[in-house]
Design a protein around this motif. Structure first.
Motif, PDB file in Angstrom:
ATOM      1  N   THR A   1      88.826   9.052 111.186  1.00 55.62           N
ATOM      2  CA  THR A   1      87.412   9.427 111.286  1.00 55.62           C
ATOM      3  C   THR A   1      86.522   8.221 111.007  1.00 55.62           C
ATOM      4  O   THR A   1      85.546   7.972 111.717  1.00 55.62           O
ATOM      5  CB  THR A   1      87.085  10.557 110.290  1.00 55.62           C
ATOM      6  OG1 THR A   1      87.928  11.668 110.568  1.00 55.62           O
ATOM      7  CG2 THR A   1      85.645  10.987 110.400  1.00 55.62           C
TER       8      THR A   1
ATOM      9  N   ALA B   1      77.532  19.123 114.748  1.00 52.18           N
ATOM     10  CA  ALA B   1      78.969  19.257 114.498  1.00 52.18           C
ATOM     11  C   ALA B   1      79.401  20.708 114.667  1.00 52.18           C
ATOM     12  O   ALA B   1      80.448  20.990 115.232  1.00 52.18           O
ATOM     13  CB  ALA B   1      79.309  18.752 113.100  1.00 52.18           C
TER      14      ALA B   1
ATOM     15  N   GLU C   1      83.281  19.915 122.776  1.00 53.79           N
ATOM     16  CA  GLU C   1      83.500  18.690 122.016  1.00 53.79           C
ATOM     17  C   GLU C   1      83.879  17.547 122.936  1.00 53.79           C
ATOM     18  O   GLU C   1      83.290  16.472 122.883  1.00 53.79           O
ATOM     19  CB  GLU C   1      84.606  18.905 120.979  1.00 53.79           C
ATOM     20  CG  GLU C   1      84.874  17.637 120.196  1.00 53.79           C
ATOM     21  CD  GLU C   1      86.094  17.750 119.300  1.00 53.79           C
ATOM     22  OE1 GLU C   1      86.490  18.869 118.956  1.00 53.79           O
ATOM     23  OE2 GLU C   1      86.650  16.697 118.946  1.00 53.79           O
TER      24      GLU C   1
ATOM     25  N   TYR D   1      80.990  14.865 122.818  1.00 54.10           N
ATOM     26  CA  TYR D   1      81.205  13.936 121.708  1.00 54.10           C
ATOM     27  C   TYR D   1      81.037  12.482 122.142  1.00 54.10           C
ATOM     28  O   TYR D   1      80.361  11.695 121.466  1.00 54.10           O
ATOM     29  CB  TYR D   1      82.594  14.187 121.131  1.00 54.10           C
ATOM     30  CG  TYR D   1      82.812  13.748 119.722  1.00 54.10           C
ATOM     31  CD1 TYR D   1      81.775  13.278 118.938  1.00 54.10           C
ATOM     32  CD2 TYR D   1      84.077  13.813 119.145  1.00 54.10           C
ATOM     33  CE1 TYR D   1      81.992  12.892 117.634  1.00 54.10           C
ATOM     34  CE2 TYR D   1      84.308  13.432 117.843  1.00 54.10           C
ATOM     35  CZ  TYR D   1      83.265  12.962 117.093  1.00 54.10           C
ATOM     36  OH  TYR D   1      83.488  12.564 115.812  1.00 54.10           O
TER      37      TYR D   1
ATOM     38  N   ILE E   1      77.727  13.706 111.984  1.00 54.87           N
ATOM     39  CA  ILE E   1      78.382  14.535 113.003  1.00 54.87           C
ATOM     40  C   ILE E   1      79.899  14.391 112.893  1.00 54.87           C
ATOM     41  O   ILE E   1      80.634  15.380 112.794  1.00 54.87           O
ATOM     42  CB  ILE E   1      77.945  14.115 114.424  1.00 54.87           C
ATOM     43  CG1 ILE E   1      76.448  14.324 114.618  1.00 54.87           C
ATOM     44  CG2 ILE E   1      78.730  14.889 115.474  1.00 54.87           C
ATOM     45  CD1 ILE E   1      75.940  13.881 115.983  1.00 54.87           C
ATOM     46  N   THR E   2      80.363  13.156 112.898  1.00 56.89           N
ATOM     47  CA  THR E   2      81.805  12.917 112.955  1.00 56.89           C
ATOM     48  C   THR E   2      82.518  13.473 111.734  1.00 56.89           C
ATOM     49  O   THR E   2      83.540  14.141 111.845  1.00 56.89           O
ATOM     50  CB  THR E   2      82.080  11.413 113.060  1.00 56.89           C
ATOM     51  OG1 THR E   2      81.356  10.914 114.183  1.00 56.89           O
ATOM     52  CG2 THR E   2      83.547  11.132 113.259  1.00 56.89           C
TER      53      THR E   2
ATOM     54  N   SER F   1      81.424  15.789 109.613  1.00 57.51           N
ATOM     55  CA  SER F   1      81.330  17.248 109.530  1.00 57.51           C
ATOM     56  C   SER F   1      82.323  17.880 110.489  1.00 57.51           C
ATOM     57  O   SER F   1      83.025  18.834 110.142  1.00 57.51           O
ATOM     58  CB  SER F   1      79.922  17.724 109.883  1.00 57.51           C
ATOM     59  OG  SER F   1      78.964  17.051 109.125  1.00 57.51           O
ATOM     60  N   LEU F   2      82.380  17.313 111.686  1.00 55.31           N
ATOM     61  CA  LEU F   2      83.287  17.867 112.690  1.00 55.31           C
ATOM     62  C   LEU F   2      84.737  17.772 112.198  1.00 55.31           C
ATOM     63  O   LEU F   2      85.495  18.749 112.267  1.00 55.31           O
ATOM     64  CB  LEU F   2      83.119  17.110 114.001  1.00 55.31           C
ATOM     65  CG  LEU F   2      83.900  17.645 115.185  1.00 55.31           C
ATOM     66  CD1 LEU F   2      83.475  19.068 115.491  1.00 55.31           C
ATOM     67  CD2 LEU F   2      83.671  16.766 116.403  1.00 55.31           C
TER      68      LEU F   2
END
Ligand SMILES: Nc1ncnc2c1ncn2[C@@H]1O[C@H](COP(=O)(O)OP(=O)(O)OP(=O)(O)O)[C@@H](O)[C@H]1O
Ligand SMILES: Nc1ncnc2c1ncn2[C@@H]1O[C@H](COP(=O)(O)OP(=O)(O)OP(=O)(O)O)[C@@H](O)[C@H]1O
Ligand SMILES: [Mg+2]
Ligand SMILES: [Mg+2]
Lengths: 270, 260, 309, 260, 270
Positions: free
Chosen positions: B181, D82, D92, D96, D138-139, D141-142
């Motif tokens: 991530t 997210a 996604e 994304y 975003i990243t 949380s996703l």
């Protein structure tokens, strides 16, 4: 008769001790709120327990009394607030522990999980593979060697975890309800296999179980803890012949010995 | 078969999204009559891209290399720093805030130092890409290492694992998805870091990078070329993102067995 | 806003509100505008002027063309480029008659002409017509071209570094550090577009001619005042630009004075612009390849004389 | 008692680290005789900071507010995006990559659009802070939402949880530590985003922000003031980082019971 | 006698069915390697099973045979590759499931974990609190209500998980080795309490256990699965009086019934 409530008899007879626990007390602090308020839980309240080398001791007690805590302390994973613990076999790789939960590494296959303790010891690959294979056979899991933990059933995960403990042929084997998730027949087969290993390799086994019959069948000596805070309420040899076979389970002495344990469990104030 | 199908499943959605986005953009640019010098329609951007294709391609290579180097440095050094910080709470508390500080430093403010230490050109640009992109790697790796279940640590302690065994076989293995991530965040940042680095420390001749192209086209109000350059930087970012994603889904297949 | 019964500034409710977008932070190059505001010239002209300071990448052309500001300060080259790109932007006041852009080199290098600049690094802003012109004229073969970053640290740190400069700015800063650089002024080398011109939208010029006229006239008055005595306006600007000390403000104001009050301006008034110079600039830009087709010079500017009449 | 002790344990290490770092820096600046206009000794920076205290304070407020607004927008919108991306693999995969693209866009390239849509000044600056800082939110949380154990999802399915119950009581709750990691990265980025935003959006009548101070002091070679301004931006970043950390360690105490 | 190998008797007698499973087959695909290679594991091989409303059925089988898979299918958490499953009580909140692992939410206290199903149903706080309290008492966990899962022992975690299932008073209760981690005495108390709840609330219970005695004590009917791939090898009523008390365990009929099950388990090819 080997065991007694006090530790003196051991010292007099100078039998080598695998584990020597004296006056161990363990209190957990549970922080609550922001300002340092805390609750405490007294798990172990002055435990004395000496385990001779080569003996097979069952540890029984009500749920939540402190059995796992005691095993963790023996394994050196937790430290008592009071009291001392001496473990003879505390050499690298000589203690093995089957945790109450399987605790496999999810990113490793079953075989790789079982190989872990050998890997950590630097055992060369070929030797490792052979030993892993054997350990997997012992727990009847050879055909799942390449699977990942998430692809196993609950009982299979526990068996993988047992194989991981057996693979090192430890001097001191700590087992926390290892067979609880197994069906009766598999469990009995593993019980017998464990006994055979114990005899063959002169292991010292400290075995937590809730199954009274299992404790009776396996152990030379049974220790019963009271409800929390745990102290020893019963500590005596299991009055059965040293060598036990499947037939032992049918004998009246077996039922009597089991009855004694159940009664001791019942006495310990919950 | 299943591979080719999954290839389609992975590449089709962004492609569809791109087509939709471009159509909406073109439509909006025409319908709302946003002046082209503010928001050129994609058709204009495309024709600018074709017109300046060789300049753009060269710029992509220059900037791409610098950001790749910066990204790799971030990956390696970021994880290493996280390992250091994870070694003790005190070290973490003492040094972590300064990692935050690093992230807030405008590259322009340290441009002379960068040039002094790295010389103008690709090295300084890569250093800028590194500075801009390293923090997310540190933070995510640290969080991943910190999240290792105590029970698994116990297991390693019990079997007498050495510090480096714990590190490689437990901590980094466990943190791998979170490190991935961090790397995902870092790849876009390394591209923007390289571009910003080029603003202050690149070469404007030879094979100038996207940053120089952005400045030039901005200066000359060539908004179509500007957007083409920005598009290239986005493509670079996506390319690196795609590589990180592909690599991590390859390496991390095992980590996600449970999630199938 | 309502009138205060006593004290306080009377807010002329009838004042026309206009915004002017600068392309940099408050510095002497905008002195006239601040002088006009501080000295009341805008008030007198019935204008309530809000000054929007810029930064290193202020999109002045777009802001003015897009209507977020009514006036802006930009280079003449920006205006020609904008018109060539179809932006309806018109210059209405040519502040710097002589373009202040130049190249500064370390005097120790004994470089007599830019043609001799064949080593070290040379910082030019990518895409800036001035730099492209110099590059085309002198080649600079052997020198490494790097982007200009607005500062002088690299110059001081590296004796082989040369860079573009505003003669009213960087050389003064370098002198403060005890070194006198050699400066080649672009205007002397054949590149001399008006600088810091005040621009507005063509539509604004057509539809609100009166406002434009008032703004330009008041700005011209401000410049007159500033050239005579910059102290008050400098003090006002210094409040918004604390990094620049009073001494530097004064030095810069003095340095730019002759560039603003060049002969042409002395003759025809501040801010005057001629078709010939605009046409020359447009032709230069075509030659440099910045634009493909030169816009008509007359479209690029509106003569300050006619506007203010 | 235990609180005051933990307060010391948290504030002392960074303080000690700061003292050590400053001492080394001062020593190095003197010993290596790096010219002060490239790397001024901390003493010089401190005296510049004192001399221009009011300008720095004003700049901190201006930039701090803009970055705070941008950061809060990142937090809210980043988590929301997210959630949207997590709703389906196709969404996604389709969108994304464009979030990555957003991150690679140099603010200068979209400056005209920013100013067009937000007006020059604080709004555009906050928007820049938002754009620069939203992606890590975003990243992370996703990734956090995606990492929810299937068994826990089963539990919620079994008891007929609605989509929003799954979202709030399971997904966001489970992702909370990773969202906090994303926010930690976002706070430094929002400060640098605001500073870069000021480069393009300038300022109107309020006090100029740190970005402007950085540019002007850079141009005037007031490297002491420049470093003081950079120091202030670092402090802003650390302040926000500290706030996020404090808030998350308060809110997430429960999440880490296991790790005590 | 209630059960038979075929489903026809039920249909003839039109007893309402809680669960009706026909020809269920479940095969797991285990992807291996990069190029879509995969192994398959056949877990369930044509299972037929009808469960009457209000009955208490024990499900027994060797480790890894497919018991949990079957329960997941009944709960609607997994879908069979072949065959049909009909569940009468598949209304919201009417099915509860005690998973083989506790699966508590680590960020919620025990009480909040137990309250979860009620919360999801929108039960108001006061009613919820009362029910949670009662459920915690039923599993003897009242004094750990404010603790977090990480602060519990293994058995306590399972009890919390059981309380979470009981708190909704479900129509259909699926339990996957719920009491395996509990000591003998606690287990017996919970066995009895479960029976009381079953009788009082007319639950339908499908109960996986490895403890033959427990199955014998609890169930009206016992289903034994063979080793993987699982199919039903024994499906018959437990020949004991309907109402069972602690004394039942001592009766000879009890030992006989348990023996039958053990024999059935032994027959099923592993
Ligand atoms: N990390 C901890 N923090 C707080 N309390 C704990 C912690 N670990 C255990 N306890 C408490 O200590 C007591 C003993 O726990 P332990 O796990 O040793 O029990 P046990 O005998 O193994 O029980 P079981 O048979 O259920 O596994 C329990 O009351 C438990 O709640
Ligand atoms: N997600 C999965 N992916 C692949 N194989 C699986 C999966 N889940 C279960 N299996 C396999 O299916 C078989 C049945 O598993 P299941 O969990 O139903 O067994 P079980 O009867 O509950 O065993 P236990 O008594 O050990 O819990 C096992 O061989 C297991 O390895
Ligand atoms: Mg335990
Ligand atoms: Mg199971």
């Amino acid at each position: 008769m080997v065991a007694a409530r006090s530790r003196w008899p051991y010292i007099c007879r100078r039998v080598p001790k695998a584990v020597d626990i004296r006056g161990v007390r363990r209190r957990f602090r549970i922080p609550r709120g922001l300002f340092g308020a805390e609750e405490t839980v007294l798990a172990l309240d002055g435990i004395d327990l000496s385990i001779e080398e080569g003996s097979f001791v069952a540890l029984i007690g009500p749920s939540g009394c402190g059995k796992s805590t005691l095993l963790r302390i023996v394994a050196g994973l937790d430290t008592p607030d009071e009291g001392t613990v001496e473990v003879a076999a505390r050499a690298r790789g000589e203690v093995a522990y089957v945790f109450q939960d399987a605790h496999l590494l999810p990113w490793r296959s079953v075989a790789a999980n079982v190989a872990l303790p050998l890997e950590l010891r630097g055992v060369p690959r070929e030797e490792r593979d052979a030993k892993v294979l054997q350990a997997l056979e012992e727990v009847e899991l050879s055909d799942a060697a390449t699977r990942y933990p998430a692809e196993l059933s609950g009982g299979m995960r526990m068996r993988a975890s047992i194989a991981r403990a057996l693979v090192t042929r430890p001097k001191l084997l700590l087992m926390d309800e290892p067979f609880a998730a197994l069906d009766e027949l598999t469990r009995q087969r593993l019980d017998e296999r464990l006994l055979a290993l114990w005899r063959e390799h002169h292991l010292t086994v400290l075995f937590v179980t809730h199954a009274i019959f299992e404790a009776t069948f396996l152990a030379e000596r049974a220790v019963v803890l009271s409800g929390r805070p745990a102290h020893v309420v019963h500590d005596a040899a299991v009055e059965l012949p040293a060598v036990r076979t499947a037939a032992t389970r049918g004998e009246p002495a077996f039922a009597r010995a089991a009855g004694t344990l159940l009664a001791a469990l019942d006495q310990g104030p919950g | 078969m299943s591979t080719s199908r999954s290839f389609v499943a992975i590449t089709l959605p962004p492609f569809v999204a791109a087509v939709v986005a471009l159509a909406v953009w073109e439509g909006a640019a025409r319908a709302l009559s946003v002046p082209a010098y503010l928001l050129p329609p994609p058709s204009a951007v495309a024709s600018a891209a074709v017109g300046d294709a060789s300049a753009l391609a060269g710029a992509c290579v220059t900037t791409g290399l610098a950001s790749l180097v910066g990204f790799l440095a971030s990956a390696v050094i970021g994880v290493a720093v996280a390992i250091g910080l994870a070694s003790s709470r005190i070290v973490e508390r003492g040094l972590y805030p300064y990692a935050v500080a690093l992230q807030t430093v405008p590259i322009v403010a340290i441009a002379p130092l960068l040039v002094l230490w790295c010389g103008a050109g690709p090295r300084a640009v890569a250093a800028s890409a590194f500075i801009v992109s390293v923090f997310p790697v540190i933070t995510n790796s640290l969080a991943g290492i910190r999240a290792v279940e105590p029970a698994l640590r116990d297991l390693f302690t019990l079997y007498g694992a050495s510090r480096s065994q714990v590190l490689f076989k437990l901590e980094l293995a466990h943190a791998a998805p979170q490190i991935a991530t961090g790397l995902r965040i870092a790849c876009g940042l390394s591209v923007i870091g390289a571009i910003v680095g080029e603003f202050v420390a690149g070469f404007s001749e030879g094979s100038p990078g996207l940053g120089i192209l952005v400045m030039t086209s901005y200066r000359q109000l060539r908004t179509d070329l500007l957007f083409a350059a920005v598009g290239c930087s986005a493509l670079l970012g996506m390319l690196m993102f795609g590589m990180v994603s592909a690599a991590s889904s390859l390496v991390l297949r095992r980590w996600y067995v449970a999630a199938r | 806003s309502r009138k205060e019964p006593d004290g306080g500034k009377p807010t002329p409710t009838t004042a026309t509100r206009v915004k002017v977008q600068l392309n940099w932070v408050p510095e002497p190059e905008f002195g006239g505008i601040y002088a006009a505001r501080e000295g009341g010239a805008y008030d007198k002209a019935g204008l309530a002027v809000e000054i929007l300071s810029g930064g290193p990448a202020s999109p002045v052309v777009q802001v003015v063309a897009g209507g977020q500001a009514d006036f802006g300060v930009a280079g003449a080259d920006d205006v020609v480029i904008a018109r060539a790109r179809g932006v309806d932007l018109v210059a209405v006041f040519g502040t710097f008659q002589t373009n202040p852009q130049g190249v500064m080199v370390h005097s120790a290098r004994n470089i007599a002409s830019l043609a001799d600049l064949k080593s070290g690094t040379l910082a030019l802003e990518p895409g800036l017509p001035f730099g492209m012109f110099m590059k085309k004229k002198y080649g600079f073969a052997g020198a490494t071209l790097v982007p200009y970053d607005g500062g002088i640290a690299k110059f001081l740190a590296d004796p082989n570094h040369s860079q573009q400069c505003y003669v009213t700015s960087e050389p003064i800063a370098v002198k403060k550090k005890g070194e006198t650089p050699k400066v080649f002024l672009g205007a002397d080398l054949g590149f001399n577009p008006y600088a810091n011109v005040i621009v507005t939208r063509g539509a604004m010029l057509r539809e609100k001619r009166e406002t434009v006229r008032a703004f330009v006239a008041a700005s011209a008055e401000g410049w007159r005042r500033y050239l005579d005595d910059p102290t008050a306006a400098n003090a006002a600007m210094a409040k918004r630009n604390t990094a620049m000390d009073a001494e530097t403000f004064a030095a810069a104001a003095a340095a730019q004075k002759p560039l603003i009050e060049a002969d042409e301006a002395k003759k025809s008034g501040l801010g005057v612009m001629t078709e010939a110079r605009w046409a020359r600039l447009a032709a230069d830009l075509v030659e440099l390849g910045v634009i493909t087709k030169a816009p008509a010079a007359t479209e690029c500017f509106a003569d300050v004389q006619t506007v203010t009449k």
